[in-house]
Design a protein around this motif. Structure first.
Motif, PDB file in Angstrom:
ATOM      1  N   ARG A 157     -17.899  18.258  71.877  1.00 49.21           N
ATOM      2  CA  ARG A 157     -17.789  18.045  73.328  1.00 49.21           C
ATOM      3  C   ARG A 157     -19.177  17.755  73.870  1.00 49.21           C
ATOM      4  NH1 ARG A 157     -12.833  19.270  75.197  1.00 49.21           N
ATOM      5  NH2 ARG A 157     -11.492  20.608  73.906  1.00 49.21           N
ATOM      6  N   GLU A 158     -19.270  16.764  74.747  1.00 50.42           N
ATOM      7  CA  GLU A 158     -20.573  16.390  75.269  1.00 50.42           C
ATOM      8  C   GLU A 158     -20.450  15.927  76.710  1.00 50.42           C
ATOM      9  OE1 GLU A 158     -21.816  13.416  72.463  1.00 50.42           O
ATOM     10  OE2 GLU A 158     -20.552  11.859  73.320  1.00 50.42           O
ATOM     11  N   GLY A 159     -21.484  16.237  77.500  1.00 49.68           N
ATOM     12  CA  GLY A 159     -21.527  15.784  78.878  1.00 49.68           C
ATOM     13  C   GLY A 159     -22.023  14.352  78.967  1.00 49.68           C
ATOM     14  N   GLY A 184      -8.970  21.401  44.538  1.00 48.85           N
ATOM     15  CA  GLY A 184      -8.992  19.947  44.528  1.00 48.85           C
ATOM     16  C   GLY A 184     -10.338  19.391  44.925  1.00 48.85           C
ATOM     17  N   THR A 185     -10.462  18.077  44.826  1.00 50.18           N
ATOM     18  CA  THR A 185     -11.692  17.391  45.230  1.00 50.18           C
ATOM     19  C   THR A 185     -11.808  17.428  46.750  1.00 50.18           C
ATOM     20  OG1 THR A 185     -11.582  15.916  43.313  1.00 50.18           O
ATOM     21  CG2 THR A 185     -12.904  15.188  45.183  1.00 50.18           C
ATOM     22  N   GLN A 186     -12.969  17.879  47.231  1.00 46.40           N
ATOM     23  CA  GLN A 186     -13.190  17.979  48.671  1.00 46.40           C
ATOM     24  C   GLN A 186     -13.673  16.635  49.207  1.00 46.40           C
ATOM     25  OE1 GLN A 186     -12.322  21.006  50.182  1.00 46.40           O
ATOM     26  NE2 GLN A 186     -11.603  21.291  48.067  1.00 46.40           N
ATOM     27  N   VAL A 187     -12.866  16.012  50.057  1.00 50.20           N
ATOM     28  CA  VAL A 187     -13.180  14.698  50.620  1.00 50.20           C
ATOM     29  C   VAL A 187     -13.439  14.834  52.113  1.00 50.20           C
ATOM     30  CG1 VAL A 187     -12.356  12.352  51.025  1.00 50.20           C
ATOM     31  CG2 VAL A 187     -11.751  13.534  48.896  1.00 50.20           C
ATOM     32  N   HIS A 188     -14.617  14.393  52.543  1.00 50.22           N
ATOM     33  CA  HIS A 188     -14.915  14.350  53.976  1.00 50.22           C
ATOM     34  C   HIS A 188     -14.705  12.918  54.453  1.00 50.22           C
ATOM     35  CE1 HIS A 188     -16.722  15.085  57.855  1.00 50.22           C
ATOM     36  NE2 HIS A 188     -17.584  14.098  57.653  1.00 50.22           N
ATOM     37  N   VAL A 189     -13.795  12.730  55.399  1.00 52.26           N
ATOM     38  CA  VAL A 189     -13.523  11.413  55.971  1.00 52.26           C
ATOM     39  C   VAL A 189     -14.333  11.307  57.255  1.00 52.26           C
ATOM     40  CG1 VAL A 189     -11.755   9.814  56.782  1.00 52.26           C
ATOM     41  CG2 VAL A 189     -11.203  11.494  54.997  1.00 52.26           C
ATOM     42  N   HIS A 190     -15.387  10.487  57.204  1.00 55.19           N
ATOM     43  CA  HIS A 190     -16.284  10.398  58.354  1.00 55.19           C
ATOM     44  C   HIS A 190     -15.969   9.142  59.152  1.00 55.19           C
ATOM     45  CE1 HIS A 190     -19.807  11.670  60.609  1.00 55.19           C
ATOM     46  NE2 HIS A 190     -20.081  10.380  60.745  1.00 55.19           N
ATOM     47  N   LEU A 191     -15.279   9.341  60.290  1.00 53.17           N
ATOM     48  CA  LEU A 191     -14.927   8.238  61.168  1.00 53.17           C
ATOM     49  C   LEU A 191     -15.744   8.309  62.453  1.00 53.17           C
ATOM     50  CD1 LEU A 191     -11.045   8.269  60.747  1.00 53.17           C
ATOM     51  CD2 LEU A 191     -12.747   6.948  59.477  1.00 53.17           C
ATOM     52  N   PHE A 192     -15.639   7.278  63.272  1.00 53.86           N
ATOM     53  CA  PHE A 192     -16.436   7.172  64.496  1.00 53.86           C
ATOM     54  C   PHE A 192     -16.060   8.257  65.506  1.00 53.86           C
ATOM     55  CE2 PHE A 192     -12.691   4.533  65.118  1.00 53.86           C
ATOM     56  CZ  PHE A 192     -12.273   4.870  66.396  1.00 53.86           C
ATOM     57  N   TYR A 193     -16.975   8.529  66.422  1.00 56.03           N
ATOM     58  CA  TYR A 193     -16.712   9.471  67.496  1.00 56.03           C
ATOM     59  C   TYR A 193     -15.535   8.938  68.323  1.00 56.03           C
ATOM     60  CZ  TYR A 193     -17.609  12.798  71.280  1.00 56.03           C
ATOM     61  OH  TYR A 193     -17.491  13.809  72.203  1.00 56.03           O
ATOM     62  N   GLY A 194     -14.505   9.762  68.463  1.00 57.38           N
ATOM     63  CA  GLY A 194     -13.297   9.349  69.160  1.00 57.38           C
ATOM     64  C   GLY A 194     -12.100   9.246  68.242  1.00 57.38           C
ATOM     65  N   ALA A 195     -12.350   9.306  66.915  1.00 54.26           N
ATOM     66  CA  ALA A 195     -11.249   9.195  65.943  1.00 54.26           C
ATOM     67  C   ALA A 195     -10.890  10.543  65.322  1.00 54.26           C
ATOM     68  CB  ALA A 195     -11.617   8.208  64.845  1.00 54.26           C
ATOM     69  N   ASP A 196     -11.404  11.629  65.854  1.00 57.19           N
ATOM     70  CA  ASP A 196     -11.093  12.968  65.356  1.00 57.19           C
ATOM     71  C   ASP A 196      -9.582  13.195  65.418  1.00 57.19           C
ATOM     72  OD1 ASP A 196     -10.760  15.705  64.952  1.00 57.19           O
ATOM     73  OD2 ASP A 196     -12.523  16.265  66.131  1.00 57.19           O
ATOM     74  N   PRO A 197      -8.913  13.410  64.277  1.00 56.53           N
ATOM     75  CA  PRO A 197      -7.457  13.583  64.290  1.00 56.53           C
ATOM     76  C   PRO A 197      -6.980  14.738  65.170  1.00 56.53           C
ATOM     77  CG  PRO A 197      -8.232  13.269  62.060  1.00 56.53           C
ATOM     78  CD  PRO A 197      -9.450  13.469  62.916  1.00 56.53           C
ATOM     79  N   ARG A 198      -7.873  15.695  65.432  1.00 59.09           N
ATOM     80  CA  ARG A 198      -7.499  16.817  66.293  1.00 59.09           C
ATOM     81  C   ARG A 198      -7.359  16.392  67.751  1.00 59.09           C
ATOM     82  NH1 ARG A 198     -10.976  19.061  61.997  1.00 59.09           N
ATOM     83  NH2 ARG A 198     -12.323  17.385  62.726  1.00 59.09           N
ATOM     84  N   ARG A 199      -7.932  15.211  68.091  1.00 58.63           N
ATOM     85  CA  ARG A 199      -7.898  14.754  69.475  1.00 58.63           C
ATOM     86  C   ARG A 199      -7.276  13.378  69.635  1.00 58.63           C
ATOM     87  NH1 ARG A 199     -13.757  16.546  72.074  1.00 58.63           N
ATOM     88  NH2 ARG A 199     -13.733  18.705  71.348  1.00 58.63           N
ATOM     89  N   TYR A 200      -7.406  12.513  68.638  1.00 61.80           N
ATOM     90  CA  TYR A 200      -6.900  11.157  68.752  1.00 61.80           C
ATOM     91  C   TYR A 200      -5.372  11.170  68.887  1.00 61.80           C
ATOM     92  CZ  TYR A 200      -5.856   6.294  67.601  1.00 61.80           C
ATOM     93  OH  TYR A 200      -5.378   5.012  67.631  1.00 61.80           O
TER      94      TYR A 200
END
Length: 385
Positions: free
Chosen positions: A48-50, A3-19
């Protein structure tokens, strides 16, 4: 992956793995509803960032107007994508910068769908240098989109380019539709104003209803409130999380969305939520909000008009049958116009097909009519934001 590879680039803090981790709601704004055999989605990952690194990233973001460091960290996913979706200019300007830094002659390059929210409102106030830099980055965008027709028109005025108007949508898992069966106001009348957008006009709301025992006003915002908003019958509250949001809507008789003139549909999230929950609403007539709800579904008033706002509240209170009809109409229009995250994703899927066919007319139409499978049919994430 197919399929078509789509990168959804959202703001820092919206990562579905963490939001909203653990709730399994999918992607913020509902882009995950486009996941199917036709479109394979991946998302910007939050590194991850300090504290010192976070401070430096945010400082550079404030200076540039977009988060270059967040995009740079995700450059591999950006460069490997067929198509990139962004939600605001803070993402698409950063992605365009990364793409330009890695530009290569020949070969397929990722298509960039650049959605803007606040950019057009702010454009007249930018200096010549910032405008020139942003113009250069905007040229890298393959398609411009906005959430309001006024903003789409301004893309032609400011950039000399057409833009597509996309209808924003509500997450109906968080806010299931509840058409009202009755409406009777409390005494005093309970008025709720909700929102953190910079164009909320709390001063006009307080001037219209403050210091009047007939009204009990609650303003839910994280923004600093001007001193003139304070009044004995006006509360400023902090609302966090879905449970508290629902509690505030449940408490309110009427939702007021007071706004300063803008072109980006400020207030539409609150309008969608109020419509879903069957709450009558009074809204400032700015920002192309009528793209979403007409004057049968919302009581529109002119900006900065305190008398008109107060009269609108009194008109709703004095005619419960009309008020109930308005609230029911808003819920109905949300449904019939499909103002949902599913449809928001569906529109992006169709725009992507259009972009791919424009680049290569030999690209065949999708086998599915809408190209967006349901969560159950696709076996992907459940419905959510």
């Amino acid at each position: 992956m197919s399929g078509t590879q789509v990168h959804v680039h959202l703001f820092y803090g919206a990562d579905p793995r963490r939001y909203r981790k653990g709730e399994n709601i999918g992607c913020l704004y509902g882009y995950h509803h486009a996941e199917s055999a036709e479109f394979a989605l991946n998302y910007a990952e939050d590194a991850r960032e300090g504290t010192p690194v976070r401070f430096a990233r945010r400082a550079l973001k404030a200076a540039l107007g977009f988060d270059l460091i967040h995009a740079w960290r995700n450059r591999r996913a950006i460069l490997d994508a067929d198509v990139i979706w962004t939600h605001t200019e803070q993402e698409h300007l950063a992605v365009a910068a990364v793409l330009l830094m890695h530009a290569k002659k020949g070969g397929a390059r990722p298509l960039l769908l650049a959605q803007s929210v606040w950019l057009l409102d702010r454009w007249p106030g930018y200096g010549a240098l910032r405008r020139a830099a942003y113009q250069r980055l905007l040229k890298r965008a393959d398609l411009l989109t906005t959430l309001a027709s006024e903003n789409a028109a301004l893309c032609g005025d400011f950039f000399g380019r057409d833009a597509r108007h996309v209808l924003y949508g509500l997450n109906t898992q968080d806010f299931p539709l509840r058409p009202p069966s009755h409406w009777k106001p409390n005494t005093p009348v309970r008025i709720a104003g909700i929102g953190n957008d910079r164009d909320r006009d709390w001063t006009t709301l307080a001037a219209a209803l403050g210091n009047d025992a007939r009204y009990h006003v609650r303003i839910a915002t994280r923004r600093r409130i001007p001193a003139e908003v304070r009044a004995p019958n006006v509360e400023v509250v902090r609302v966090s999380g879905l449970q508290q949001q629902h509690a505030l809507y449940e408490w309110a008789d009427i939702i007021v969305v007071p706004l300063r003139p803008n072109t980006h549909a400020s207030g539409i999230t609150v309008m969608l939520e109020a419509a879903a929950l069957g709450k009558p609403m009074i809204v400032t007539k700015v920002g192309a909000l009528e793209d979403y709800f007409d004057d049968k579904a919302a009581y529109y008033v002119e900006p900065f008009n305190t008398q008109q706002l107060r009269d609108a509240v009194n008109a709703l209170v004095d005619d419960p049958a009309r008020t109930l009809a308005q609230a029911r109409e808003a819920c109905e229009q949300l449904q019939t116009r499909d103002l949902t995250t599913e449809n928001f994703a569906r529109q992006h899927a169709q725009l992507t097909r259009d972009m791919l066919r424009e680049r290569d007319p030999r690209v065949a139409p999708a086998s599915r009519a809408d190209g967006v499978s349901s969560a159950h049919a696709a076996g992907q994430m459940p419905r959510g934001m």
